[in-house]
Motif scaffolding. Structure first.
Motif, PDB file in Angstrom:
ATOM      1  N   UNK A 255       5.497  -6.673  -3.085  1.00  0.00           N
ATOM      2  CA  UNK A 255       4.780  -6.421  -4.320  1.00  0.00           C
ATOM      3  C   UNK A 255       4.814  -4.926  -4.670  1.00  0.00           C
ATOM      4  N   UNK A 256       4.619  -4.597  -5.942  1.00  0.00           N
ATOM      5  CA  UNK A 256       4.619  -3.182  -6.340  1.00  0.00           C
ATOM      6  C   UNK A 256       3.483  -2.418  -5.673  1.00  0.00           C
ATOM      7  N   UNK A 257       2.398  -3.098  -5.406  1.00  0.00           N
ATOM      8  CA  UNK A 257       1.256  -2.516  -4.707  1.00  0.00           C
ATOM      9  C   UNK A 257       0.475  -3.634  -4.062  1.00  0.00           C
ATOM     10  N   UNK A 258      -0.568  -3.286  -3.335  1.00  0.00           N
ATOM     11  CA  UNK A 258      -1.389  -4.314  -2.700  1.00  0.00           C
ATOM     12  C   UNK A 258      -2.507  -4.803  -3.614  1.00  0.00           C
ATOM     13  N   UNK A 259      -2.712  -4.089  -4.723  1.00  0.00           N
ATOM     14  CA  UNK A 259      -3.723  -4.453  -5.709  1.00  0.00           C
ATOM     15  C   UNK A 259      -3.318  -3.826  -7.045  1.00  0.00           C
ATOM     16  N   UNK A 260      -4.035  -4.155  -8.090  1.00  0.00           N
ATOM     17  CA  UNK A 260      -3.628  -3.715  -9.428  1.00  0.00           C
ATOM     18  C   UNK A 260      -3.732  -2.201  -9.600  1.00  0.00           C
ATOM     19  N   UNK A 261      -4.701  -1.573  -8.960  1.00  0.00           N
ATOM     20  CA  UNK A 261      -4.824  -0.122  -9.043  1.00  0.00           C
ATOM     21  C   UNK A 261      -3.563   0.556  -8.527  1.00  0.00           C
TER      22      UNK A 261
ATOM     23  N   UNK B  74       0.819  -1.209   0.000  1.00  0.00           N
ATOM     24  CA  UNK B  74       0.000   0.000   0.000  1.00  0.00           C
ATOM     25  C   UNK B  74       0.858   1.267   0.000  1.00  0.00           C
ATOM     26  N   UNK B  75       2.049   1.203   0.573  1.00  0.00           N
ATOM     27  CA  UNK B  75       2.904   2.385   0.695  1.00  0.00           C
ATOM     28  C   UNK B  75       3.776   2.624  -0.532  1.00  0.00           C
TER      29      UNK B  75
END
Length: 333
Positions: A146-152, A125-126
């Motif tokens: 991961x690059x983010x916690x979700x695809x958005x 998320x950060x």
């Protein structure tokens, strides 16, 4: 203890401890001054990767393939909501200080002291916010999974990189096992016609299911299959997730993520002429070699489209799972 007071005390203790004791505790080779342009800063001391990377780089001999790159500074934070991550920050602060790493009060302070960055924050998320700050500095950055916690949020990272004209590199260390390297170098293997990979797949409620840890096995799958996946179908049970992808050329690749049984990574690649068994986790050295090469040249070692597809694959799995295994097409961005 309040975060500001805690960090201030950690910085003071870090400076005095380094000057007073670590110069004697470590051999001179571990306290070499970094060559110009080769100072690395770490963002996020809430993951074992941070301490492991600092240890490998800062204790490397002159003959090691890291070209003199060393971790010289770190900003500890870091997850603020995932207890299993933020509870580790105090311990990792002490460990990296033992390798001669200075602790910074914020990212801006860190960027003033380093030439390139390892964004290691465990909480995806950060990443969009922290990555954007680094992109503005135009310093080369490796962003850990991961690059983010979700695809958005993954899309937000790419949008920020484009906005500031910056590049970044992101990968799991499982991409760089000896078996995958051999496969890519062995012309006698022939075309890859399919693959099966597996890895542990612990879940973190704040992240999509495969993003937190299953990404290791998914990265292996794409490392051997390449990009071009068009559709994913999910099969889910309490202790296992199975994601089967169909590629545009008709090939299939399957990832199996486990939460019981033996803790291991691996798989098998099916070729035109023979098959190959994929090896287990072998350490971080292969990944660090690629990170240093990227810092040196600016050439991103993994095709951008392939990294994007890894995350689109995992999110398509999430949607398929939500729709009881209905095949879902990958989102293109």
């Amino acid at each position: 203890m309040q975060r500001r007071s805690f960090l201030k005390n950690a910085m003071v203790l870090g400076s005095s401890a380094f000057i007073g004791s670590h110069a004697q505790a470590w051999p001179d080779s571990h306290l070499r001054i970094s060559a110009p342009g080769k100072k690395i800063g770490i963002i996020g001391l809430d993951t074992s990767h941070s301490e492991a990377f600092a240890k490998v780089l800062n204790t490397a001999t002159a003959e090691a393939p890291y070209n003199g790159y060393r971790v010289t500074a770190a900003y500890p934070y870091g997850s603020k909501k995932i207890a299993g991550s933020y509870n580790r920050i105090p311990g990792y602060i002490e460990k990296v200080k033992g390798y001669g790493v200075a602790i910074c009060a914020d990212i801006d302070e860190l960027l003033k002291q380093v030439d390139c960055v390892l964004l290691e924050t465990n909480d995806g998320h950060l990443h969009p916010e922290q990555a954007a700050i680094v992109f503005q500095s135009r310093k080369r950055v490796f962003i850990d999974k991961p690059l983010g916690a979700n695809l958005k949020e993954v899309e937000q990272v790419y949008e920020a990189a484009a906005k500031y004209g910056s590049s970044f590199f992101s990968s799991s260390s499982l991409r760089y096992t000896s078996a995958i390297k051999k496969l890519k170098e062995d012309a006698a293997f022939g075309k890859v016609v399919g693959a099966f990979t597996f890895s542990p797949c612990t879940l973190e409620p704040t992240h999509e299911d495969l993003y937190w840890y299953g990404i290791h096995g998914v990265e292996m799958l794409f490392a051997v299959m390449g990009s071009g996946c068009k559709m994913v179908q999910a099969s889910h049970a309490t202790d296992v997730d199975v994601a089967t992808g169909i590629w545009e050329d008709g090939r299939t690749g399957t990832f199996r993520g486990t939460r019981s049984g033996i803790y291991a990574f691996g798989g098998e690649v099916f070729g035109e002429k023979r098959n190959m068994v994929l090896s287990d986790y072998e350490g971080y050295e292969g990944l660090l070699n690629e990170i240093v090469r990227y810092f040196e040249t600016g050439n991103v070692p993994v095709p951008v489209q392939e990294t994007k597809e890894i995350y689109a694959f995992m999110s398509a799995y999430q949607k398929s799972k939500q729709h009881r295994g209905k095949p879902v097409e990958l989102h293109r961005f």
